[in-house]
Design a protein around this motif. Structure first.
Motif, PDB file in Angstrom:
ATOM      1  N   ARG A  82      -5.341 -27.156   1.202  1.00 32.44           N
ATOM      2  CA  ARG A  82      -4.424 -26.056   1.470  1.00 32.44           C
ATOM      3  C   ARG A  82      -4.191 -25.934   2.964  1.00 32.44           C
ATOM      4  O   ARG A  82      -5.134 -26.031   3.739  1.00 32.44           O
ATOM      5  CB  ARG A  82      -5.026 -24.751   0.928  1.00 32.44           C
ATOM      6  CG  ARG A  82      -4.187 -24.173  -0.188  1.00 32.44           C
ATOM      7  CD  ARG A  82      -4.773 -22.883  -0.694  1.00 32.44           C
ATOM      8  NE  ARG A  82      -5.162 -22.015   0.399  1.00 32.44           N
ATOM      9  CZ  ARG A  82      -6.236 -21.220   0.363  1.00 32.44           C
ATOM     10  NH1 ARG A  82      -6.995 -21.183  -0.686  1.00 32.44           N
ATOM     11  NH2 ARG A  82      -6.535 -20.450   1.390  1.00 32.44           N
ATOM     12  N   ARG A  83      -2.934 -25.739   3.346  1.00 33.02           N
ATOM     13  CA  ARG A  83      -2.627 -25.620   4.778  1.00 33.02           C
ATOM     14  C   ARG A  83      -3.283 -24.379   5.342  1.00 33.02           C
ATOM     15  O   ARG A  83      -3.199 -23.303   4.774  1.00 33.02           O
ATOM     16  CB  ARG A  83      -1.117 -25.529   4.991  1.00 33.02           C
ATOM     17  CG  ARG A  83      -0.433 -26.867   4.793  1.00 33.02           C
ATOM     18  CD  ARG A  83       0.466 -27.303   5.925  1.00 33.02           C
ATOM     19  NE  ARG A  83       1.162 -26.256   6.624  1.00 33.02           N
ATOM     20  CZ  ARG A  83       2.430 -25.944   6.414  1.00 33.02           C
ATOM     21  NH1 ARG A  83       3.118 -26.565   5.507  1.00 33.02           N
ATOM     22  NH2 ARG A  83       3.006 -24.993   7.126  1.00 33.02           N
ATOM     23  N   ILE A  84      -3.934 -24.536   6.470  1.00 36.79           N
ATOM     24  CA  ILE A  84      -4.588 -23.402   7.126  1.00 36.79           C
ATOM     25  C   ILE A  84      -3.552 -22.734   8.017  1.00 36.79           C
ATOM     26  O   ILE A  84      -2.898 -23.405   8.831  1.00 36.79           O
ATOM     27  CB  ILE A  84      -5.789 -23.874   7.971  1.00 36.79           C
ATOM     28  CG1 ILE A  84      -6.814 -24.572   7.071  1.00 36.79           C
ATOM     29  CG2 ILE A  84      -6.411 -22.716   8.716  1.00 36.79           C
ATOM     30  CD1 ILE A  84      -7.797 -25.438   7.817  1.00 36.79           C
ATOM     31  N   ARG A  85      -3.394 -21.418   7.840  1.00 39.91           N
ATOM     32  CA  ARG A  85      -2.428 -20.711   8.666  1.00 39.91           C
ATOM     33  C   ARG A  85      -3.036 -20.421  10.025  1.00 39.91           C
ATOM     34  O   ARG A  85      -4.076 -19.795  10.119  1.00 39.91           O
ATOM     35  CB  ARG A  85      -2.037 -19.397   7.984  1.00 39.91           C
ATOM     36  CG  ARG A  85      -0.589 -19.044   8.254  1.00 39.91           C
ATOM     37  CD  ARG A  85      -0.212 -17.770   7.547  1.00 39.91           C
ATOM     38  NE  ARG A  85      -0.213 -16.684   8.501  1.00 39.91           N
ATOM     39  CZ  ARG A  85      -0.531 -15.439   8.208  1.00 39.91           C
ATOM     40  NH1 ARG A  85      -0.885 -15.128   6.992  1.00 39.91           N
ATOM     41  NH2 ARG A  85      -0.495 -14.505   9.120  1.00 39.91           N
ATOM     42  N   ARG A  86      -2.404 -20.903  11.053  1.00 42.00           N
ATOM     43  CA  ARG A  86      -2.889 -20.635  12.407  1.00 42.00           C
ATOM     44  C   ARG A  86      -2.180 -19.388  12.923  1.00 42.00           C
ATOM     45  O   ARG A  86      -0.980 -19.389  13.132  1.00 42.00           O
ATOM     46  CB  ARG A  86      -2.569 -21.811  13.326  1.00 42.00           C
ATOM     47  CG  ARG A  86      -3.224 -23.095  12.879  1.00 42.00           C
ATOM     48  CD  ARG A  86      -3.506 -23.992  14.063  1.00 42.00           C
ATOM     49  NE  ARG A  86      -4.016 -25.285  13.650  1.00 42.00           N
ATOM     50  CZ  ARG A  86      -5.244 -25.485  13.189  1.00 42.00           C
ATOM     51  NH1 ARG A  86      -6.067 -24.482  13.075  1.00 42.00           N
ATOM     52  NH2 ARG A  86      -5.644 -26.691  12.835  1.00 42.00           N
ATOM     53  N   ASP A  87      -2.964 -18.336  13.119  1.00 42.51           N
ATOM     54  CA  ASP A  87      -2.378 -17.089  13.594  1.00 42.51           C
ATOM     55  C   ASP A  87      -2.238 -17.107  15.099  1.00 42.51           C
ATOM     56  O   ASP A  87      -3.084 -17.648  15.803  1.00 42.51           O
ATOM     57  CB  ASP A  87      -3.260 -15.901  13.197  1.00 42.51           C
ATOM     58  CG  ASP A  87      -3.251 -15.670  11.702  1.00 42.51           C
ATOM     59  OD1 ASP A  87      -2.259 -16.046  11.066  1.00 42.51           O
ATOM     60  OD2 ASP A  87      -4.222 -15.115  11.181  1.00 42.51           O
ATOM     61  N   SER A  88      -1.189 -16.504  15.583  1.00 37.25           N
ATOM     62  CA  SER A  88      -1.041 -16.340  17.016  1.00 37.25           C
ATOM     63  C   SER A  88      -2.006 -15.245  17.462  1.00 37.25           C
ATOM     64  O   SER A  88      -2.445 -14.416  16.663  1.00 37.25           O
ATOM     65  CB  SER A  88       0.392 -15.938  17.361  1.00 37.25           C
ATOM     66  OG  SER A  88       0.677 -14.677  16.796  1.00 37.25           O
ATOM     67  N   SER A  89      -2.334 -15.248  18.722  1.00 38.19           N
ATOM     68  CA  SER A  89      -3.265 -14.239  19.233  1.00 38.19           C
ATOM     69  C   SER A  89      -2.680 -12.841  19.049  1.00 38.19           C
ATOM     70  O   SER A  89      -3.409 -11.884  18.806  1.00 38.19           O
ATOM     71  CB  SER A  89      -3.555 -14.490  20.709  1.00 38.19           C
ATOM     72  OG  SER A  89      -2.349 -14.612  21.434  1.00 38.19           O
ATOM     73  N   LEU A  90      -1.349 -12.751  19.118  1.00 41.12           N
ATOM     74  CA  LEU A  90      -0.689 -11.457  18.923  1.00 41.12           C
ATOM     75  C   LEU A  90      -0.940 -10.933  17.514  1.00 41.12           C
ATOM     76  O   LEU A  90      -1.248  -9.751  17.310  1.00 41.12           O
ATOM     77  CB  LEU A  90       0.814 -11.622  19.169  1.00 41.12           C
ATOM     78  CG  LEU A  90       1.615 -10.335  19.313  1.00 41.12           C
ATOM     79  CD1 LEU A  90       1.269  -9.653  20.617  1.00 41.12           C
ATOM     80  CD2 LEU A  90       3.099 -10.639  19.250  1.00 41.12           C
ATOM     81  N   GLU A  91      -0.820 -11.831  16.541  1.00 39.23           N
ATOM     82  CA  GLU A  91      -1.057 -11.457  15.146  1.00 39.23           C
ATOM     83  C   GLU A  91      -2.505 -11.005  14.947  1.00 39.23           C
ATOM     84  O   GLU A  91      -2.767 -10.019  14.262  1.00 39.23           O
ATOM     85  CB  GLU A  91      -0.745 -12.669  14.270  1.00 39.23           C
ATOM     86  CG  GLU A  91      -1.023 -12.481  12.792  1.00 39.23           C
ATOM     87  CD  GLU A  91      -0.006 -11.593  12.106  1.00 39.23           C
ATOM     88  OE1 GLU A  91      -0.315 -11.115  11.002  1.00 39.23           O
ATOM     89  OE2 GLU A  91       1.076 -11.359  12.672  1.00 39.23           O
TER      90      GLU A  91
END
Length: 52
Positions: A23-32
């Motif tokens: 499953r693709r891992i969602r990379r969150d932005s630091s803002l998120e």
């Protein structure tokens, strides 16, 4: 050009069948991440006993 493209597709499908994709891992932005942390802390301040 066309042959290389078809070869590439064949190789891609071969790899896909041999190694099923995780499953693709969602990379969150630091803002998120900051937004989510703030939301969590404010939730805890509003209702300290509540757990999701």
């Amino acid at each position: 050009m066309i042959t290389t493209w078809t070869d590439y597709r064949v190789v891609k499908t071969e790899i896909a069948t041999r190694y099923p994709a995780r499953r693709r891992i969602r990379r969150d932005s630091s803002l998120e991440i900051m937004r989510r942390t703030l939301a969590r802390s404010s939730r805890e301040e509003l209702d300290p006993g509540h757990r999701r």
